[in-house]
Design a protein around this motif. Structure first.
Motif, PDB file in Angstrom:
ATOM      1  N   UNK A 153       1.802  62.843  88.031  1.00 60.07           N
ATOM      2  CA  UNK A 153       2.829  63.503  88.841  1.00 60.07           C
ATOM      3  C   UNK A 153       2.629  63.177  90.315  1.00 60.07           C
ATOM      4  N   UNK A 154       1.395  63.258  90.803  1.00 58.98           N
ATOM      5  CA  UNK A 154       1.110  62.968  92.213  1.00 58.98           C
ATOM      6  C   UNK A 154       1.506  61.535  92.571  1.00 58.98           C
ATOM      7  N   UNK A 155       1.222  60.602  91.677  1.00 62.95           N
ATOM      8  CA  UNK A 155       1.590  59.201  91.930  1.00 62.95           C
ATOM      9  C   UNK A 155       3.106  59.032  91.962  1.00 62.95           C
ATOM     10  N   UNK A 156       3.797  59.720  91.053  1.00 59.51           N
ATOM     11  CA  UNK A 156       5.256  59.645  91.017  1.00 59.51           C
ATOM     12  C   UNK A 156       5.868  60.200  92.304  1.00 59.51           C
ATOM     13  N   UNK A 157       5.353  61.335  92.760  1.00 56.80           N
ATOM     14  CA  UNK A 157       5.877  61.961  93.979  1.00 56.80           C
ATOM     15  C   UNK A 157       5.665  61.048  95.179  1.00 56.80           C
ATOM     16  N   UNK A 158       4.485  60.460  95.279  1.00 53.75           N
ATOM     17  CA  UNK A 158       4.178  59.568  96.399  1.00 53.75           C
ATOM     18  C   UNK A 158       5.148  58.386  96.424  1.00 53.75           C
ATOM     19  N   UNK A 159       5.349  57.762  95.267  1.00 53.48           N
ATOM     20  CA  UNK A 159       6.236  56.610  95.200  1.00 53.48           C
ATOM     21  C   UNK A 159       7.674  56.965  95.549  1.00 53.48           C
ATOM     22  N   UNK A 160       8.142  58.094  95.024  1.00 54.99           N
ATOM     23  CA  UNK A 160       9.535  58.476  95.265  1.00 54.99           C
ATOM     24  C   UNK A 160       9.761  58.947  96.696  1.00 54.99           C
ATOM     25  N   UNK A 161       8.766  59.556  97.291  1.00 49.32           N
ATOM     26  CA  UNK A 161       8.866  59.933  98.699  1.00 49.32           C
ATOM     27  C   UNK A 161       9.017  58.685  99.567  1.00 49.32           C
ATOM     28  N   UNK A 162       8.292  57.643  99.219  1.00 46.91           N
ATOM     29  CA  UNK A 162       8.385  56.378  99.952  1.00 46.91           C
ATOM     30  C   UNK A 162       9.770  55.751  99.797  1.00 46.91           C
ATOM     31  N   UNK A 163      10.386  55.895  98.607  1.00 40.43           N
ATOM     32  CA  UNK A 163      11.724  55.341  98.394  1.00 40.43           C
ATOM     33  C   UNK A 163      12.713  55.922  99.409  1.00 40.43           C
ATOM     34  N   UNK A 164      12.661  57.246  99.578  1.00 37.59           N
ATOM     35  CA  UNK A 164      13.602  57.898 100.498  1.00 37.59           C
ATOM     36  C   UNK A 164      13.352  57.466 101.941  1.00 37.59           C
ATOM     37  N   UNK A 165      12.086  57.362 102.315  1.00 39.83           N
ATOM     38  CA  UNK A 165      11.762  56.942 103.679  1.00 39.83           C
ATOM     39  C   UNK A 165      12.190  55.499 103.921  1.00 39.83           C
ATOM     40  N   UNK A 215      14.537  53.815 102.548  1.00 38.01           N
ATOM     41  CA  UNK A 215      15.993  53.657 102.581  1.00 38.01           C
ATOM     42  C   UNK A 215      16.661  54.556 103.623  1.00 38.01           C
ATOM     43  N   UNK A 216      15.838  55.189 104.469  1.00 36.84           N
ATOM     44  CA  UNK A 216      16.312  56.002 105.589  1.00 36.84           C
ATOM     45  C   UNK A 216      17.263  57.113 105.119  1.00 36.84           C
ATOM     46  N   UNK A 217      16.836  57.760 104.047  1.00 34.77           N
ATOM     47  CA  UNK A 217      17.584  58.897 103.507  1.00 34.77           C
ATOM     48  C   UNK A 217      16.913  60.174 103.983  1.00 34.77           C
ATOM     49  N   UNK A 218      17.679  61.043 104.610  1.00 33.68           N
ATOM     50  CA  UNK A 218      17.119  62.310 105.086  1.00 33.68           C
ATOM     51  C   UNK A 218      16.915  63.266 103.915  1.00 33.68           C
ATOM     52  N   UNK A 219      15.752  63.903 103.872  1.00 31.97           N
ATOM     53  CA  UNK A 219      15.424  64.837 102.794  1.00 31.97           C
ATOM     54  C   UNK A 219      15.292  66.241 103.372  1.00 31.97           C
ATOM     55  N   UNK A 220      16.055  67.171 102.820  1.00 35.01           N
ATOM     56  CA  UNK A 220      15.983  68.573 103.229  1.00 35.01           C
ATOM     57  C   UNK A 220      15.369  69.376 102.076  1.00 35.01           C
TER      58      UNK A 220
END
Length: 464
Positions: free
Chosen positions: A93-105, A107-112
């Motif tokens: 789970x931790x690895x998945x979260x890290x990878x997906x957080x990087x995807x948003x950053x 692609x310059x997608x704002x996360x609220x």
């Protein structure tokens, strides 16, 4: 309160939300996502697909160790607690979260991070966890809030011995016995997991047979191997009430039976996460399970509001949700790939696992299609004999006159991987979808993929 404007706002960061956000960002749109949890990934990453499949893999490894004669020669079988096995899932789970957080950053997608609620069709109010209330304006909105386990009001899910498929991941001990109510995909998967840990499992099925949407032969095989693993399956049973004490749980069935165990896992359906979205403010209604209706472009009854993933119901699979999300963005901005997802392979991670695509024998018989069957039993293939995973089979259904592939059904180790070879051929246009592909193609040896050649020969020999 600040107000920010975006081309697209996506509610939810599960597979559907991620797919929609990433595809819209690739199209050059300004995108924001709103996530009710403190980390991205949705229920798929934190409560459903990833943790349950990581659990299953760990348990399968334990079972292989405890039954392998080579390992038995150097030591006794090992017992592992549920919390200990859960540790391996949390690492994934931790690895998945890290990878997906990087995807948003990237692609310059704002996360609220906070709960979003419609003020009107173009305005979302977000009570963010860090900065408090914010208002977001969007030309288009995607609802991808996912689903949660259905919890009947007459069952006390706050009791420490009563669980749903979300809260089971907080179990801090290994029960000696477990009642699982609901024998769908989730119930069957957890039955395999807990049985593999040595827990006495009773699987209660309100229906007539397990996973009735599967091919009958596959269903029969699953039933046999679950029972062979010590699981007691009770069909045509519905619950009437649940009694709890500090020591156990008693499930009272409508048939008059009483079942007692250390814990109860209730997993009989799911509900869409829509109750706090303020849908009444935009005139959008859900069905009795909180799910939204969409057209073939994933557009809801409100023109600029779309929905995808578990929140729209079938097929409620992470694999389909990714594609649905991507399709939403494609439909919004006239991009390639805006099709409606109608044909999805089934992946069921019991032990052994199951996967299928296309028609079943019962469906073809009902439709009066002249089909034939080709089978390959894993116990006869070299790779399965080498790995010790001899349980299972590959089954090909094909038109006996044209040799067109009509259905692929697989039961056994790596079934969810094996099925995609057949799926690829089935998707070919016209005469390219043919059993002859497997007859005329050289497969690596020894491999599990070789089962396609064996099954094709078996089926072709039946044609006259």
């Amino acid at each position: 309160m600040t107000t920010r404007h975006y081309d697209v706002v996506v509610l939810g960061t599960g597979p559907a939300g991620e797919g929609a956000a990433m595809n819209a960002a690739k199209a050059g749109k300004r995108v924001a996502v709103i996530e009710a949890s403190p980390r991205v990934g949705g229920s798929c990453t934190h409560l459903g697909t990833i943790p349950s499949k990581a659990l299953r893999h760990a348990v399968k490894e334990i079972m292989a160790f405890n039954t392998n004669p080579m390992f038995r020669a150097i030591g006794e079988p090992r017992l592992f607690s549920f919390p200990k096995v859960l540790e391996s899932a949390n690492k994934v789970i931790d690895k998945q979260v890290l990878g997906r957080t990087e995807y948003y950053a990237r692609n310059r997608i704002d996360v609220y991070f906070g709960r979003g609620k419609f003020k009107d069709a173009n305005t979302i109010e977000v009570n963010t966890y860090e900065k408090g209330p914010e208002e977001i304006r969007a030309d288009r909105v995607v609802i991808a809030t996912g689903s949660r386990p259905y919890r009947p009001v007459n069952i006390d899910f706050n009791h420490p011995r009563v669980y749903c498929s979300d809260s089971i991941l907080t179990l801090n001990h290994t029960p000696r016995s477990l009642i699982i109510y609901g024998a769908g995909v989730i119930g069957s998967e957890y039955a395999s997991i807990f049985s593999g840990l040595g827990v006495r499992v009773e699987l209660i099925n309100p229906g007539k047979k397990l996973l009735s949407f599967l091919d009958d032969e596959i269903t029969d095989a699953l039933s046999y191997h679950l029972r062979d693993g010590g699981i007691l399956i009770r069909h045509n049973e519905t619950y009437e009430s649940v009694e709890t004490t500090d020591k156990d749980v008693v499930l009272n069935l409508a048939s008059g039976k009483k079942l007692k165990a250390d814990a109860l896992l209730f997993c009989n359906g799911r509900s869409g996460n829509t109750e706090s979205l303020g849908l009444e403010n935009i005139g959008l209604e859900t069905n009795s399970r909180g799910q939204l209706a969409v057209n073939d472009t994933y557009q809801t009854a409100v023109e600029n509001v779309y929905a995808a993933g578990d929140v729209i119901g079938w097929p409620s699979l992470a694999s389909a949700a990714y594609d649905q999300g991507r399709s939403v963005a494609a439909n919004m901005f006239d991009l390639e790939g805006g099709h409606y997802i109608s044909e999805v392979p089934t992946g069921i991670y019991t032990i052994p696992e199951i996967s299928s695509v296309g028609k079943t024998e019962a469906e073809l018989t009902s439709e009066k299609v002249p089909y034939e069957v080709g089978r390959a039993f894993f116990k006869n293939t070299a790779r399965a004999q080498i790995t010790g995973e001899a349980v299972g089979m590959l089954k090909i259904l094909f038109h006996r006159e044209t040799l067109e592939l009509l259905g692929i059904h697989c039961f056994g180790d790596q079934a969810s991987e094996i099925v995609h070879i057949g799926q690829a051929i089935m998707k070919q246009p016209g005469e390219l979808n043919t059993l002859k592909y497997f007859l005329n193609t050289t497969f690596n040896y020894p491999t599990m993929a070789e089962a396609y050649r064996v099954a094709a020969l078996n089926g072709f020999n039946r044609v006259f």
